[in-house]
Write a protein that holds these residues in place. Structure first.
Motif, PDB file in Angstrom:
ATOM      1  N   ILE A  30       0.835  -1.192   0.000  1.00 36.16           N
ATOM      2  CA  ILE A  30       0.000   0.000   0.000  1.00 36.16           C
ATOM      3  C   ILE A  30       0.871   1.243   0.000  1.00 36.16           C
ATOM      4  O   ILE A  30       1.989   1.243   0.510  1.00 36.16           O
ATOM      5  N   ASN A  61      -1.665   0.553  -4.956  1.00 42.18           N
ATOM      6  CA  ASN A  61      -2.798   0.730  -4.048  1.00 42.18           C
ATOM      7  C   ASN A  61      -2.610   2.032  -3.271  1.00 42.18           C
ATOM      8  O   ASN A  61      -1.977   2.064  -2.232  1.00 42.18           O
ATOM      9  N   TYR A  63      -3.768   5.034  -0.982  1.00 38.74           N
ATOM     10  CA  TYR A  63      -4.712   5.454   0.046  1.00 38.74           C
ATOM     11  C   TYR A  63      -4.395   6.898   0.411  1.00 38.74           C
ATOM     12  O   TYR A  63      -3.266   7.215   0.777  1.00 38.74           O
ATOM     13  N   PHE A  99      -9.929   5.600  -0.967  1.00 37.38           N
ATOM     14  CA  PHE A  99      -9.321   4.620  -1.863  1.00 37.38           C
ATOM     15  C   PHE A  99     -10.220   4.529  -3.082  1.00 37.38           C
ATOM     16  O   PHE A  99     -11.396   4.175  -2.962  1.00 37.38           O
TER      17      PHE A  99
END
Length: 151
Positions: A30, A61, A63, A99
């Motif tokens: 992440i 990914n 966030y 997200f």
């Protein structure tokens, strides 16, 4: 006979199904970008640092995290002269995580009751260490939630 019992115990214990809660944190993929962090200055700075530590720059990914931090120190009890003897330290952080197009909110709080020290320098250092530990624990909880999150 003892060998048989020992082998049985080893086999039985190795098949108990134990799985570490933090197993997925080691495999995290992440990238966390802290967009806006408001509130207590020292806690906010610690949160930024911890989020950076737990982020992988090459991850896809992404966030985006916003946070509102709050640190409180309250007196629990006093002695006969009116000096504080016991204190309650508390760190509360509200996270707003984006997200893709999804948004989730998380609230984490860490609290500890401590004795007030006569040595103010030592007391300040102890409180700063507790702040770091609180923030580290809270960010670990957030990362664990993000890694195991089903959108």
């Amino acid at each position: 006979m003892k060998i048989f019992i020992s082998i049985f115990i080893i086999i039985f214990l190795s098949q108990c199904g134990y799985k570490s809660v933090y197993e997925n944190i080691e495999k995290k993929d992440i990238k966390i970008v802290s967009q806006k962090i408001d509130g207590d200055k020292s806690i906010s700075s610690l949160v930024r640092t911890e989020l950076k530590k737990n982020s992988k720059e090459e991850s896809k990914n992404l966030y985006i995290v916003e946070a509102k931090t709050n640190y409180s120190k309250s007196i629990i009890s006093k002695d006969k002269t009116g000096k504080a003897t016991d204190l309650k330290l508390s760190v509360k952080i509200n996270f707003k995580v984006k997200f893709n197009e999804n948004i989730k909110n998380y609230i984490f709080e860490e609290t500890l009751n401590i004795e007030n020290s006569l040595d103010t320098y030592e007391q300040r250092n102890y409180e700063n260490n507790l702040k770091r530990n609180f923030v580290s624990s809270i960010v670990d909880k957030l990362v664990l939630k993000l890694v195991n999150l089903e959108w």
